[in-house]
Design a protein around this motif. Sequence first.
Motif, PDB file in Angstrom:
ATOM      1  N   GLU A  53     -10.852   2.119   9.579  1.00 44.14           N
ATOM      2  CA  GLU A  53     -10.384   0.989   8.773  1.00 44.14           C
ATOM      3  C   GLU A  53      -9.937   1.462   7.389  1.00 44.14           C
ATOM      4  O   GLU A  53      -8.893   1.030   6.889  1.00 44.14           O
ATOM      5  CB  GLU A  53     -11.494  -0.065   8.636  1.00 44.14           C
ATOM      6  CG  GLU A  53     -11.809  -0.797   9.923  1.00 44.14           C
ATOM      7  CD  GLU A  53     -13.038  -1.689   9.811  1.00 44.14           C
ATOM      8  OE1 GLU A  53     -13.655  -1.749   8.725  1.00 44.14           O
ATOM      9  OE2 GLU A  53     -13.383  -2.330  10.818  1.00 44.14           O
ATOM     10  N   LEU A  54     -10.721   2.348   6.792  1.00 44.25           N
ATOM     11  CA  LEU A  54     -10.366   2.868   5.471  1.00 44.25           C
ATOM     12  C   LEU A  54      -9.095   3.717   5.536  1.00 44.25           C
ATOM     13  O   LEU A  54      -8.256   3.644   4.630  1.00 44.25           O
ATOM     14  CB  LEU A  54     -11.524   3.672   4.887  1.00 44.25           C
ATOM     15  CG  LEU A  54     -12.770   2.859   4.508  1.00 44.25           C
ATOM     16  CD1 LEU A  54     -13.909   3.785   4.115  1.00 44.25           C
ATOM     17  CD2 LEU A  54     -12.467   1.876   3.401  1.00 44.25           C
ATOM     18  N   GLN A  55      -8.943   4.502   6.602  1.00 45.23           N
ATOM     19  CA  GLN A  55      -7.729   5.297   6.774  1.00 45.23           C
ATOM     20  C   GLN A  55      -6.509   4.379   6.897  1.00 45.23           C
ATOM     21  O   GLN A  55      -5.455   4.666   6.329  1.00 45.23           O
ATOM     22  CB  GLN A  55      -7.833   6.192   8.007  1.00 45.23           C
ATOM     23  CG  GLN A  55      -8.699   7.407   7.831  1.00 45.23           C
ATOM     24  CD  GLN A  55      -8.130   8.376   6.815  1.00 45.23           C
ATOM     25  OE1 GLN A  55      -8.567   8.402   5.682  1.00 45.23           O
ATOM     26  NE2 GLN A  55      -7.159   9.158   7.213  1.00 45.23           N
ATOM     27  N   MET A  60      -1.710   2.086   4.586  1.00 47.76           N
ATOM     28  CA  MET A  60      -1.007   0.870   4.219  1.00 47.76           C
ATOM     29  C   MET A  60      -0.722   0.856   2.715  1.00 47.76           C
ATOM     30  O   MET A  60       0.335   0.406   2.280  1.00 47.76           O
ATOM     31  CB  MET A  60      -1.830  -0.359   4.616  1.00 47.76           C
ATOM     32  CG  MET A  60      -1.099  -1.662   4.399  1.00 47.76           C
ATOM     33  SD  MET A  60      -2.006  -3.100   4.995  1.00 47.76           S
ATOM     34  CE  MET A  60      -3.414  -3.099   3.912  1.00 47.76           C
ATOM     35  N   SER A  61      -1.647   1.354   1.919  1.00 51.95           N
ATOM     36  CA  SER A  61      -1.467   1.322   0.464  1.00 51.95           C
ATOM     37  C   SER A  61      -0.330   2.233   0.005  1.00 51.95           C
ATOM     38  O   SER A  61       0.166   2.083  -1.100  1.00 51.95           O
ATOM     39  CB  SER A  61      -2.764   1.715  -0.240  1.00 51.95           C
ATOM     40  OG  SER A  61      -3.023   3.097  -0.068  1.00 51.95           O
ATOM     41  N   LYS A  62       0.083   3.144   0.840  1.00 49.11           N
ATOM     42  CA  LYS A  62       1.186   4.042   0.496  1.00 49.11           C
ATOM     43  C   LYS A  62       2.547   3.416   0.792  1.00 49.11           C
ATOM     44  O   LYS A  62       3.566   3.941   0.364  1.00 49.11           O
ATOM     45  CB  LYS A  62       1.042   5.361   1.257  1.00 49.11           C
ATOM     46  CG  LYS A  62      -0.154   6.169   0.817  1.00 49.11           C
ATOM     47  CD  LYS A  62      -0.287   7.430   1.623  1.00 49.11           C
ATOM     48  CE  LYS A  62      -1.537   8.210   1.217  1.00 49.11           C
ATOM     49  NZ  LYS A  62      -1.728   9.402   2.036  1.00 49.11           N
ATOM     50  N   SER A  63       2.560   2.305   1.503  1.00 54.47           N
ATOM     51  CA  SER A  63       3.828   1.682   1.867  1.00 54.47           C
ATOM     52  C   SER A  63       4.375   0.851   0.701  1.00 54.47           C
ATOM     53  O   SER A  63       3.620   0.301  -0.112  1.00 54.47           O
ATOM     54  CB  SER A  63       3.670   0.806   3.114  1.00 54.47           C
ATOM     55  OG  SER A  63       2.960  -0.371   2.800  1.00 54.47           O
ATOM     56  N   ASP A  64       5.681   0.762   0.637  1.00 57.08           N
ATOM     57  CA  ASP A  64       6.326  -0.015  -0.426  1.00 57.08           C
ATOM     58  C   ASP A  64       5.996  -1.498  -0.313  1.00 57.08           C
ATOM     59  O   ASP A  64       5.831  -2.181  -1.330  1.00 57.08           O
ATOM     60  CB  ASP A  64       7.842   0.189  -0.378  1.00 57.08           C
ATOM     61  CG  ASP A  64       8.244   1.597  -0.797  1.00 57.08           C
ATOM     62  OD1 ASP A  64       7.447   2.259  -1.497  1.00 57.08           O
ATOM     63  OD2 ASP A  64       9.354   2.032  -0.427  1.00 57.08           O
ATOM     64  N   ASN A  65       5.904  -2.005   0.908  1.00 55.08           N
ATOM     65  CA  ASN A  65       5.592  -3.426   1.094  1.00 55.08           C
ATOM     66  C   ASN A  65       4.219  -3.772   0.525  1.00 55.08           C
ATOM     67  O   ASN A  65       4.044  -4.827  -0.086  1.00 55.08           O
ATOM     68  CB  ASN A  65       5.656  -3.799   2.579  1.00 55.08           C
ATOM     69  CG  ASN A  65       7.068  -3.796   3.112  1.00 55.08           C
ATOM     70  OD1 ASN A  65       8.025  -3.932   2.350  1.00 55.08           O
ATOM     71  ND2 ASN A  65       7.210  -3.650   4.416  1.00 55.08           N
ATOM     72  N   LYS A  69       3.410  -6.238  -2.568  1.00 55.53           N
ATOM     73  CA  LYS A  69       2.503  -7.370  -2.372  1.00 55.53           C
ATOM     74  C   LYS A  69       1.429  -7.400  -3.461  1.00 55.53           C
ATOM     75  O   LYS A  69       1.155  -8.451  -4.051  1.00 55.53           O
ATOM     76  CB  LYS A  69       1.837  -7.271  -0.995  1.00 55.53           C
ATOM     77  CG  LYS A  69       0.838  -8.351  -0.717  1.00 55.53           C
ATOM     78  CD  LYS A  69       0.146  -8.131   0.621  1.00 55.53           C
ATOM     79  CE  LYS A  69      -0.956  -9.141   0.775  1.00 55.53           C
ATOM     80  NZ  LYS A  69      -1.961  -8.766   1.723  1.00 55.53           N
ATOM     81  N   ILE A  70       0.836  -6.256  -3.744  1.00 56.19           N
ATOM     82  CA  ILE A  70      -0.207  -6.183  -4.778  1.00 56.19           C
ATOM     83  C   ILE A  70       0.392  -6.504  -6.142  1.00 56.19           C
ATOM     84  O   ILE A  70      -0.220  -7.223  -6.950  1.00 56.19           O
ATOM     85  CB  ILE A  70      -0.883  -4.794  -4.775  1.00 56.19           C
ATOM     86  CG1 ILE A  70      -1.646  -4.579  -3.462  1.00 56.19           C
ATOM     87  CG2 ILE A  70      -1.821  -4.626  -5.960  1.00 56.19           C
ATOM     88  CD1 ILE A  70      -2.746  -5.588  -3.204  1.00 56.19           C
ATOM     89  N   ALA A  71       1.573  -5.975  -6.422  1.00 52.63           N
ATOM     90  CA  ALA A  71       2.215  -6.250  -7.711  1.00 52.63           C
ATOM     91  C   ALA A  71       2.485  -7.746  -7.870  1.00 52.63           C
ATOM     92  O   ALA A  71       2.295  -8.309  -8.955  1.00 52.63           O
ATOM     93  CB  ALA A  71       3.519  -5.467  -7.822  1.00 52.63           C
ATOM     94  N   ARG A  72       2.878  -8.387  -6.795  1.00 52.43           N
ATOM     95  CA  ARG A  72       3.136  -9.835  -6.869  1.00 52.43           C
ATOM     96  C   ARG A  72       1.835 -10.625  -7.040  1.00 52.43           C
ATOM     97  O   ARG A  72       1.777 -11.559  -7.832  1.00 52.43           O
ATOM     98  CB  ARG A  72       3.860 -10.300  -5.606  1.00 52.43           C
ATOM     99  CG  ARG A  72       5.295  -9.861  -5.531  1.00 52.43           C
ATOM    100  CD  ARG A  72       5.895 -10.249  -4.164  1.00 52.43           C
ATOM    101  NE  ARG A  72       7.301  -9.987  -4.128  1.00 52.43           N
ATOM    102  CZ  ARG A  72       8.240 -10.877  -4.482  1.00 52.43           C
ATOM    103  NH1 ARG A  72       7.882 -12.065  -4.898  1.00 52.43           N
ATOM    104  NH2 ARG A  72       9.504 -10.556  -4.416  1.00 52.43           N
TER     105      ARG A  72
END
Length: 95
Positions: A53-55, A60-65, A69-72
């Motif tokens: 799950e952590l992997q 996922m955190s490396k993806s632009d989407n 999403k986090i920035a928004r």
Amino acid sequence: MRKKINFKKVIVAVLVVYILGIFISQQVTIAKIKEENNQKKQELSTLKKKNNELQDQVNMSKSDNYIEKIAREKLNFIKKGETPVINNSSKETSK
């Protein structure tokens, strides 16, 4: 008439009891080790699942989407041409 005590039989009986005690002790130890082994296997399985799950989160955190999403969500960023919407329902209004 008293019977003579046969020391050979007494020694054999003591040895049999001693060996039986050792055998029982080993069986108890083996049962405890097996139980501990099963618990460790379950713990390992749980940790492997959590690791996966952590992997997935790291990937996922490396993806632009995800970054967008986090920035928004956290930083209230908007794209050019978008109209910002402010939602005050989640903020506490009582002072």
